[in-house]
Design a protein around this motif. Structure first.
Motif, PDB file in Angstrom:
ATOM      1  N   UNK A   1      16.145 -47.497 -35.700  1.00 44.42           N
ATOM      2  CA  UNK A   1      15.592 -46.187 -35.362  1.00 44.42           C
ATOM      3  C   UNK A   1      14.757 -46.389 -34.099  1.00 44.42           C
ATOM      4  N   UNK A   2      15.141 -45.684 -33.043  1.00 40.53           N
ATOM      5  CA  UNK A   2      14.493 -45.883 -31.742  1.00 40.53           C
ATOM      6  C   UNK A   2      13.636 -44.691 -31.371  1.00 40.53           C
ATOM      7  N   UNK A   3      12.440 -44.961 -30.891  1.00 38.10           N
ATOM      8  CA  UNK A   3      11.569 -43.930 -30.349  1.00 38.10           C
ATOM      9  C   UNK A   3      11.980 -43.693 -28.903  1.00 38.10           C
ATOM     10  N   UNK A   4      12.711 -42.626 -28.671  1.00 39.16           N
ATOM     11  CA  UNK A   4      13.240 -42.338 -27.347  1.00 39.16           C
ATOM     12  C   UNK A   4      12.415 -41.223 -26.699  1.00 39.16           C
ATOM     13  N   UNK A   5      13.049 -40.307 -25.979  1.00 36.90           N
ATOM     14  CA  UNK A   5      12.311 -39.295 -25.244  1.00 36.90           C
ATOM     15  C   UNK A   5      13.155 -38.040 -25.041  1.00 36.90           C
ATOM     16  N   UNK A   6      12.494 -36.899 -25.106  1.00 41.87           N
ATOM     17  CA  UNK A   6      13.141 -35.632 -24.799  1.00 41.87           C
ATOM     18  C   UNK A   6      13.666 -35.612 -23.365  1.00 41.87           C
ATOM     19  N   UNK A   7      13.093 -36.452 -22.513  1.00 47.29           N
ATOM     20  CA  UNK A   7      13.538 -36.524 -21.120  1.00 47.29           C
ATOM     21  C   UNK A   7      14.993 -36.970 -21.011  1.00 47.29           C
ATOM     22  N   UNK A   8      15.539 -37.540 -22.069  1.00 48.56           N
ATOM     23  CA  UNK A   8      16.956 -37.922 -22.077  1.00 48.56           C
ATOM     24  C   UNK A   8      17.876 -36.711 -21.982  1.00 48.56           C
ATOM     25  N   UNK A   9      17.355 -35.528 -22.270  1.00 46.48           N
ATOM     26  CA  UNK A   9      18.181 -34.329 -22.210  1.00 46.48           C
ATOM     27  C   UNK A   9      18.221 -33.732 -20.809  1.00 46.48           C
TER      28      UNK A   9
ATOM     29  N   UNK B   1      19.465 -44.089 -35.077  1.00 48.91           N
ATOM     30  CA  UNK B   1      18.899 -42.751 -34.924  1.00 48.91           C
ATOM     31  C   UNK B   1      17.989 -42.804 -33.713  1.00 48.91           C
ATOM     32  N   UNK B   2      18.105 -41.816 -32.810  1.00 51.89           N
ATOM     33  CA  UNK B   2      17.252 -41.750 -31.631  1.00 51.89           C
ATOM     34  C   UNK B   2      16.307 -40.563 -31.768  1.00 51.89           C
ATOM     35  N   UNK B   3      15.031 -40.845 -31.945  1.00 51.04           N
ATOM     36  CA  UNK B   3      14.018 -39.789 -32.016  1.00 51.04           C
ATOM     37  C   UNK B   3      13.613 -39.426 -30.591  1.00 51.04           C
ATOM     38  N   UNK B   4      13.704 -38.145 -30.258  1.00 47.11           N
ATOM     39  CA  UNK B   4      13.427 -37.716 -28.892  1.00 47.11           C
ATOM     40  C   UNK B   4      12.258 -36.729 -28.845  1.00 47.11           C
ATOM     41  N   UNK B   5      11.023 -37.241 -28.926  1.00 48.33           N
ATOM     42  CA  UNK B   5       9.864 -36.348 -28.825  1.00 48.33           C
ATOM     43  C   UNK B   5       9.644 -35.902 -27.387  1.00 48.33           C
ATOM     44  N   UNK B   6       9.021 -34.732 -27.261  1.00 44.18           N
ATOM     45  CA  UNK B   6       8.602 -34.265 -25.954  1.00 44.18           C
ATOM     46  C   UNK B   6       7.213 -34.802 -25.639  1.00 44.18           C
ATOM     47  N   UNK B   7       6.340 -33.932 -25.157  1.00 41.36           N
ATOM     48  CA  UNK B   7       4.987 -34.353 -24.804  1.00 41.36           C
ATOM     49  C   UNK B   7       4.236 -34.804 -26.051  1.00 41.36           C
TER      50      UNK B   7
ATOM     51  N   UNK C   1      11.973 -33.695 -31.102  1.00 46.17           N
ATOM     52  CA  UNK C   1      10.728 -33.527 -31.850  1.00 46.17           C
ATOM     53  C   UNK C   1       9.691 -32.857 -30.963  1.00 46.17           C
ATOM     54  N   UNK C   2       9.436 -31.589 -31.226  1.00 45.88           N
ATOM     55  CA  UNK C   2       8.441 -30.840 -30.464  1.00 45.88           C
ATOM     56  C   UNK C   2       7.400 -30.259 -31.407  1.00 45.88           C
TER      57      UNK C   2
ATOM     58  N   UNK D   1      11.834 -26.875 -30.671  1.00 44.63           N
ATOM     59  CA  UNK D   1      13.028 -27.254 -31.421  1.00 44.63           C
ATOM     60  C   UNK D   1      12.749 -27.190 -32.923  1.00 44.63           C
ATOM     61  N   UNK D   2      13.774 -26.928 -33.734  1.00 42.97           N
ATOM     62  CA  UNK D   2      13.587 -26.835 -35.185  1.00 42.97           C
ATOM     63  C   UNK D   2      13.681 -28.182 -35.895  1.00 42.97           C
ATOM     64  N   UNK D   3      13.888 -29.251 -35.142  1.00 42.55           N
ATOM     65  CA  UNK D   3      14.257 -30.515 -35.779  1.00 42.55           C
ATOM     66  C   UNK D   3      13.145 -31.145 -36.598  1.00 42.55           C
ATOM     67  N   UNK D   4      11.880 -30.973 -36.200  1.00 41.80           N
ATOM     68  CA  UNK D   4      10.792 -31.561 -36.997  1.00 41.80           C
ATOM     69  C   UNK D   4      10.844 -31.039 -38.421  1.00 41.80           C
ATOM     70  N   UNK D   5      10.867 -29.729 -38.568  1.00 41.08           N
ATOM     71  CA  UNK D   5      10.895 -29.162 -39.917  1.00 41.08           C
ATOM     72  C   UNK D   5      12.180 -29.547 -40.639  1.00 41.08           C
ATOM     73  N   UNK D   6      13.298 -29.566 -39.937  1.00 45.77           N
ATOM     74  CA  UNK D   6      14.579 -29.916 -40.573  1.00 45.77           C
ATOM     75  C   UNK D   6      14.562 -31.352 -41.079  1.00 45.77           C
ATOM     76  N   UNK D   7      13.944 -32.261 -40.332  1.00 45.91           N
ATOM     77  CA  UNK D   7      13.960 -33.682 -40.697  1.00 45.91           C
ATOM     78  C   UNK D   7      12.900 -34.016 -41.734  1.00 45.91           C
TER      79      UNK D   7
END
Length: 273
Positions: free
Chosen positions: A85-93, A121-127, A182-183, A247-253
């Motif tokens: 499980x990798x802590x990635x970044x929303x900047x990948x989008x 799994x790639x977690x892509x948080x924003x700020x 993840x926002x 994004x809805x992903x935090x609540x979904x996950x």
């Protein structure tokens, strides 16, 4: 056994706690185990030793190995690790290239993980809401927070939400091959974020806009590379008057709504007081 890199970081500490609470065995990596102060029950080991015996899954935080996951992936494959499980970044989008060094760097690492053949799994948080801690001295000393683009909008993410999402990526198979964004749950300007911190500490705090060139000089003077500083300022300029992605992903996950910035500010009030 789950191996956590960057275990003493903002996300890592909460992830260690969440996994222990779920009954998982955790090996937490840190540069100095003697000063780690991690929860009882965690096995603590040195980052440079990276022991992989009995490890089934790994949390990879690039901040703990900015050169990439190469060594970790080699050891993981040799020891039969199943999942990363990798802590990635929303900047990948965003568009890949020199104008987006953060996203480009994380995309390169994501591809290395994908090529390893391990589950991922790639977690892509924003700020990260914790980025706001750079304002602490200015707020603590009673002055205005100075920065560029007071009206730039973001949806800051609480580090506990990131940790909870990471925990779910280990505890279930539902997120294998996923790249959740993840926002936070709301779009806030820099000025609104600073005012929210003021409310949490019980005294007014305000954002004072300065010229981007002055902000850049201070960012680079604080040991940020010119390329990263320019990238951040471009992102901030583009965010002026534009509602941030929610994004809805935090609540979904993780199964509950994302924590608000006001919750984060209350959690960190002592850091600003």
């Amino acid at each position: 056994m789950i191996l956590i890199t960057g275990a003493t970081g903002n996300v890592g500490r909460h992830l260690v706690t969440a996994l222990l609470d779920a009954g998982e065995k955790v090996r937490a990596l840190t540069r100095d185990p003697a000063t780690a102060s991690l929860p009882e029950g965690a096995e603590v080991a040195r980052t440079d030793e990276m022991p992989m015996d009995d490890v089934e899954a790994v949390f990879f935080n690039p901040a703990a190995s900015w050169n990439g996951p190469g060594e970790l992936l080699e050891k993981a494959a040799a020891h039969g690790v199943r999942r990363v499980v990798m802590l990635s970044s929303l900047a990948c989008t965003y568009e890949e290239g020199p104008a987006n060094p953060i996203g480009t760097h994380h995309l390169k690492m994501e591809r290395e993980v994908e090529a390893s053949g391990l589950e991922w799994t790639f977690l892509r948080p924003g700020l990260f809401a914790t980025n706001s801690l750079v304002w602490a001295d200015q707020i603590r000393n009673g002055g205005a927070v100075q920065g560029a683009y007071a009206e730039a909008q973001f949806s800051p993410t609480h580090e506990r939400d990131i940790a909870d999402a990471a925990a779910q990526a280990f505890l279930t198979d539902d997120h294998v091959g996923a790249k959740p964004l993840l926002t936070g749950p709301e779009s806030l300007t820099h000025a609104e974020m600073v005012a929210t911190v003021g409310e949490a500490i019980g005294r007014p705090a305000r954002f004072e806009e300065i010229a981007p060139e002055v902000a850049r000089e201070r960012m680079v003077g604080g040991h940020m590379t010119p390329q990263i500083a320019d990238s951040i300022l471009r992102m901030q300029a583009a965010a002026v008057g534009v509602p941030a992605l929610i994004a809805p992903d935090v609540e979904r996950v993780i199964g509950h709504p994302a924590r608000t910035f006001a919750q984060w500010a209350a959690d960190h009030a002592a850091d600003f007081s």
